[in-house]
Design a protein around this motif. Sequence first.
Motif, PDB file in Angstrom:
ATOM      1  N   LYS A 118      -0.828  -3.177  -1.419  1.00 13.86           N
ATOM      2  CA  LYS A 118      -1.413  -2.097  -0.625  1.00 13.86           C
ATOM      3  C   LYS A 118      -2.663  -1.595  -1.332  1.00 13.86           C
ATOM      4  CE  LYS A 118       2.756  -0.392   1.704  1.00 13.86           C
ATOM      5  NZ  LYS A 118       3.612   0.802   1.960  1.00 13.86           N
ATOM      6  N   ILE A 119      -3.677  -1.258  -0.547  1.00 18.41           N
ATOM      7  CA  ILE A 119      -4.933  -0.782  -1.109  1.00 18.41           C
ATOM      8  C   ILE A 119      -4.963   0.749  -1.074  1.00 18.41           C
ATOM      9  CG2 ILE A 119      -7.444  -0.818  -0.950  1.00 18.41           C
ATOM     10  CD1 ILE A 119      -6.225  -3.481  -1.751  1.00 18.41           C
ATOM     11  N   TYR A 120      -5.079   1.334  -2.231  1.00 22.18           N
ATOM     12  CA  TYR A 120      -5.198   2.791  -2.359  1.00 22.18           C
ATOM     13  C   TYR A 120      -6.614   3.145  -2.808  1.00 22.18           C
ATOM     14  CZ  TYR A 120      -0.091   2.624  -2.277  1.00 22.18           C
ATOM     15  OH  TYR A 120       1.211   2.402  -1.928  1.00 22.18           O
ATOM     16  N   LYS A 121      -7.060   4.305  -2.441  1.00 28.68           N
ATOM     17  CA  LYS A 121      -8.415   4.731  -2.784  1.00 28.68           C
ATOM     18  C   LYS A 121      -8.388   5.749  -3.926  1.00 28.68           C
ATOM     19  CE  LYS A 121     -10.770   7.629  -0.227  1.00 28.68           C
ATOM     20  NZ  LYS A 121     -11.542   8.230   0.881  1.00 28.68           N
ATOM     21  N   TYR A 122      -9.021   5.378  -5.020  1.00 28.95           N
ATOM     22  CA  TYR A 122      -9.179   6.317  -6.136  1.00 28.95           C
ATOM     23  C   TYR A 122     -10.445   7.134  -5.893  1.00 28.95           C
ATOM     24  CZ  TYR A 122     -10.760   8.039 -10.666  1.00 28.95           C
ATOM     25  OH  TYR A 122     -11.240   8.839 -11.673  1.00 28.95           O
ATOM     26  N   SER A 123     -10.316   8.461  -5.909  1.00 31.52           N
ATOM     27  CA  SER A 123     -11.461   9.340  -5.685  1.00 31.52           C
ATOM     28  C   SER A 123     -12.056   9.788  -7.011  1.00 31.52           C
ATOM     29  CB  SER A 123     -11.041  10.569  -4.874  1.00 31.52           C
ATOM     30  OG  SER A 123     -10.567  10.184  -3.604  1.00 31.52           O
ATOM     31  N   PRO A 124     -13.374   9.805  -7.119  1.00 33.28           N
ATOM     32  CA  PRO A 124     -14.020  10.181  -8.378  1.00 33.28           C
ATOM     33  C   PRO A 124     -13.987  11.693  -8.612  1.00 33.28           C
ATOM     34  CG  PRO A 124     -15.667   9.817  -6.698  1.00 33.28           C
ATOM     35  CD  PRO A 124     -14.338   9.451  -6.069  1.00 33.28           C
ATOM     36  N   PHE A 125     -14.495  12.103  -9.746  1.00 37.58           N
ATOM     37  CA  PHE A 125     -14.599  13.517 -10.075  1.00 37.58           C
ATOM     38  C   PHE A 125     -15.862  14.096  -9.435  1.00 37.58           C
ATOM     39  CE2 PHE A 125     -12.064  11.568 -13.363  1.00 37.58           C
ATOM     40  CZ  PHE A 125     -11.020  12.479 -13.542  1.00 37.58           C
ATOM     41  N   GLY A 126     -15.760  15.324  -8.961  1.00 37.34           N
ATOM     42  CA  GLY A 126     -16.901  15.953  -8.310  1.00 37.34           C
ATOM     43  C   GLY A 126     -17.293  17.259  -8.978  1.00 37.34           C
ATOM     44  N   TYR A 127     -18.455  17.762  -8.606  1.00 35.41           N
ATOM     45  CA  TYR A 127     -18.978  18.991  -9.208  1.00 35.41           C
ATOM     46  C   TYR A 127     -18.406  20.214  -8.491  1.00 35.41           C
ATOM     47  CZ  TYR A 127     -22.221  21.970 -11.745  1.00 35.41           C
ATOM     48  OH  TYR A 127     -22.760  22.908 -12.588  1.00 35.41           O
TER      49      TYR A 127
END
Length: 347
Positions: A118-127
């Motif tokens: 399964k493909i999961y989406k890793y979200s980056p760090f934001g300001y």
Amino acid sequence: MRKIAFTILLILFSKFCATAENQEKLFEQSYALLNTMLVDENSYSFKKAVFSVENAYLEDKLDTLNINKQIKFLTNLSNSLIKDRFLAYLEKDKPTVNKWASVYQIMCDTIPINYNDKIYKYSPFGYDFNDIFGHKTRENLFVSKLLETHKGNCHSMPYLYKILCEELGVEANLALAPNHVYIKHNSIKDGWYNTELTSGIFPIDAWIMASGYVHLDAISNGVYMKALNNRESIALVLIDLADNYNAKFPNNDGNFILKCCETAIKEYPQFASALILKAETRFKQIKKIETETIFNQQFKELEKQYAHIHEIGYRNMPENMYLEWLISLKKERNKYENKKLNTFSKK
């Protein structure tokens, strides 16, 4: 009845004093740890330094197990990126640059993760533009808050970047601009270059200068734009500790603050924040002197300290202008982005 009430008040006061004493002890323990890292370089750990400071402020309630778990996950994700993707970089320092690239991706890019087909989406760090200077709460500057919310600022984001690089076994140099911390790297192909994590861009030095508050003397004296070594980075954390102490104990006598400042200045003599905090703390102490002769003598010494801060090139940057400058990097990306740098381009 009055005797009972007095006894209750006495018990509550004793508990309050004991709590305050325990809190101060945590700050002393954190200082001792940071100082040990400067005395014995084999004990150096930027991760331990940062979280000891945060734990002192949080009254020994920092969830270090969860933090280490999150850092381990991010480190493993970095290693998987290094293993699974090709980096368009051919110099002999590629293994090091590859690790920098993987941490940069974790901080700034959305990453697909394949787990059990399964493909999961890793979200980056934001300001996080909320309370970016920690005026309302110091926790908005903390790496632990960044890990929990994936939202941070120019303090917590470069700190986490440096921590992750060191977990991978490579160095990352912090650097300072007015009210700002960013990353400098030195590769064989590109030489020294800047990494700006709040916007995910590699800006040229002209962007730093565009703030209007970077005097040439500040550059030549190492106040700004200098690639800080590990000892100088610990100096930054010492001032974090002092600022946290001021926030926790606003009516303190200044002695702990001065101890942190003196140790930081010894390692980084042109560290403007440490010099300013030392001068401000001494001013508070001097105001309490009742003997006119001693007051005048010490005030003259204080004037010399402020004059020195000005001479090395420090200029105060208003907070609203800092925000405008920070946003300008995205608005004028084509103007300030390092177009030569294709270190992290992928094929």
